[in-house]
Design an enzyme around this catalytic site. Structure first.
Site, PDB file in Angstrom:
ATOM      1  CE  LYS A  55      -4.479  -1.148   0.248  1.00  0.00           C
ATOM      2  NZ  LYS A  55      -5.527  -0.566  -0.616  1.00  0.00           N
ATOM      3  CB  SER A 309      -0.759  -8.036  -0.907  1.00  0.00           C
ATOM      4  OG  SER A 309      -1.681  -8.697  -0.066  1.00  0.00           O
TER       5      SER A 309
END
Length: 508
Positions: A55, A309
């Site tokens: 992110k 992720s």
């Protein structure tokens, strides 16, 4: 998306400023998983970013693009974790004020991390939707710039730099790339870049079965809002995908794979076994989808890439992961078995199972009734062996119900066997989900009429943002409408489990 728009997106990816704060993460071969699946499996290690999540790429690319006037105003976002940390770190590096609105249910490890990175934490609401609405109100009131977690071209371009790295790190043959989908920013950016340069590579999105918002959007031809989403993989628990991300994913993904909570847990274990890193549930999602495709025979030939992720996981959630990983690997069967309540039955039953390891055995004596056993059995041969065991037990005259994929059985009943009550009238059984915050359980109990007797209650904290309760309540038939109005007013998600076979066998 038009060709010109796609070219603009690729250009934005190539000129992204992410490396001012992000790092190029390695692409590691998963030795053990590759050997077991008989495929070459590679893992893109976004868990090694400074905030342990991809992110940071999108957040910084967006904040970096602000005008001097916008920087002077400061930024704001709503997030329960990874996006919040990315915004806080990026803003700190650029000397910009950052306000981060987080639900009150956010685990303290995440809110502390944001504060440590320099973000001004505002706790508001029980849900992400409530936090986001409050963030938008604050942005309008105080003139702050709202940094969207996924539906923003600069954010998508920042996430798309992962695709740029993948093609550089693996310039040869790639069969498919698997990407987690929440709001769709990562999948949109990587798919756009990869398909522009290497249309021969298959690109798949992966979603939890209980939070498949992109799959629902593609089926409907537009973004739609799911009534509710599962919260185990909280990093992708998004009820509605973005408009920009939807268009890119619709045009450039080759398909979407959905997986179960148990399969996600198994993928977390796979990543740990190969790397000794602990992925968060959303971080292991793409590997779970890759495994599902291979096992179903749908994965294309050539090396397969999964993106890990993120790794922002509460330590106390690992007990839940450990419990469910064996089931996700189809390495454990959970069975409800009825045997005669006579001396020697237990021994006879164990002999039927042969040399197989028993992982769990729950039983309580009930005079005058057949014995109901909740048993876990270790499997070496997956679902085929499970069916062989069920057939073996049934041939011996036992009633058998497969509980392996029964959520109530796995979350509650396995810890409650023996809770049967005789001559119990008017019992209703419901499963509830409510925000895990101080006083939430008391508020739940206070919301019920005191003259409705609670006849069954099981609650277990799994380290998530939400608590789960299985409750039995004695409500006379004439008062059922009042009861349903009462639980609707509580505002918690709930499910009627009165017809669930796990309840019927062990608790009714």
């Amino acid at each position: 998306m038009a060709a010109r728009d796609l070219q603009d997106m690729v250009r934005a990816i190539l000129t992204s400023a992410v490396y001012e704060v992000a790092v190029e993460t390695p692409l590691d071969r998963m030795t053990q998983v590759s050997a077991r699946l008989n495929r070459d499996v590679l893992l893109k290690r976004e868990d090694l970013q400074p905030v342990f999540s991809f992110k940071i790429r999108g957040a910084h690319n967006r904040i970096r693009s602000l005008t001097p006037e916008e920087r002077a105003c400061g930024v704001i976002c709503a997030s329960a974790g990874n996006h919040a940390q990315g915004v806080a770190l990026s803003a700190a590096r650029l000397g910009i004020r950052a306000v981060i609105v987080m639900p009150t249910t956010t685990p303290s490890i995440k809110s502390r991390s944001v504060a440590r990175l320099g973000g001004e934490v505002v706790l508001f609401g029980d849900t992400f939707d409530a936090a986001r609405a409050h963030a938008e109100d604050l942005a309008a009131r105080d003139g702050l710039v709202f940094v969207h977690p996924f539906d923003d071209a600069a954010v998508i371009a920042g996430q798309g730099t992962i695709g740029m790295e993948l093609l550089r790190q693996c310039p040869g043959d790639i069969g498919a790339i698997y990407l987690p989908i929440g709001g769709g920013g990562l999948a949109a950016g990587v798919a756009a870049y990869v398909k522009f340069l290497r249309p021969d590579i298959k690109v798949y999105g992966v979603e939890p079965e209980d939070a498949a918002s992109m799959q629902a959007a593609i089926a409907a031809g537009r973004p739609v809002e799911l009534e509710r989403v599962g919260i185990f993989a909280d990093g992708v628990a998004v009820r509605r995908v973005g408009e920009l991300t939807f268009a890119l994913c619709r045009d450039h993904l080759d398909g979407i794979v959905t997986v179960t909570t148990d399969e996600i847990c198994a993928a977390i274990k796979d990543i740990f076994d190969d790397t000794r890193a602990i992925a968060e549930p959303a971080g292991a999602l793409s590997l779970a989808g890759l495994r599902r495709h291979v096992e179903d025979g749908q994965a294309p030939s050539g090396p397969l890439v999964a993106v890990a992720s993120g790794a922002n996981v509460n330590f106390d959630r690992l007990r839940h992961v450990a419990e469910r990983a064996e089931i996700g690997e189809r390495a454990e069967a959970l069975l409800g078995v009825t045997i005669p309540e006579v001396p020697g039955s237990y021994r006879t039953f164990i002999r039927l199972l042969g040399g197989r390891a028993i992982t769990e055995f729950n039983y309580r004596y009930a005079a005058g009734h057949p014995a109901q056993i909740f048993v876990g059995v270790k499997l070496a041969g997956g679902d085929r062996e499970k069916q062989q065991i069920i057939a073996l037990l049934r041939d011996a005259g036992h009633n058998v119900i497969d509980m392996t994929d029964n959520e109530v059985a796995k979350l509650h009943v396995r810890y409650m066997v023996g809770g049967r009550a005789a001559h119990l009238a008017d019992e209703l059984v419901y499963r509830f989900q409510f925000p895990e915050r101080p006083g939430a359980l008391l508020a739940f109990l206070d919301g019920l009429r005191p003259d409705w007797n609670i006849s069954l209650f099981h609650y277990r904290n799994h380290g998530a943002d939400y608590g789960r309760v299985l409750v039995g309540i004695q409500v006379p038939e004439a008062e059922r409408d009042q009861f349903h109005a009462c639980i609707d007013a509580l505002g918690y998600a709930y499910w009627d489990e009165g017809a669930n076979p796990a309840y019927g066998l062990f608790l009714a």
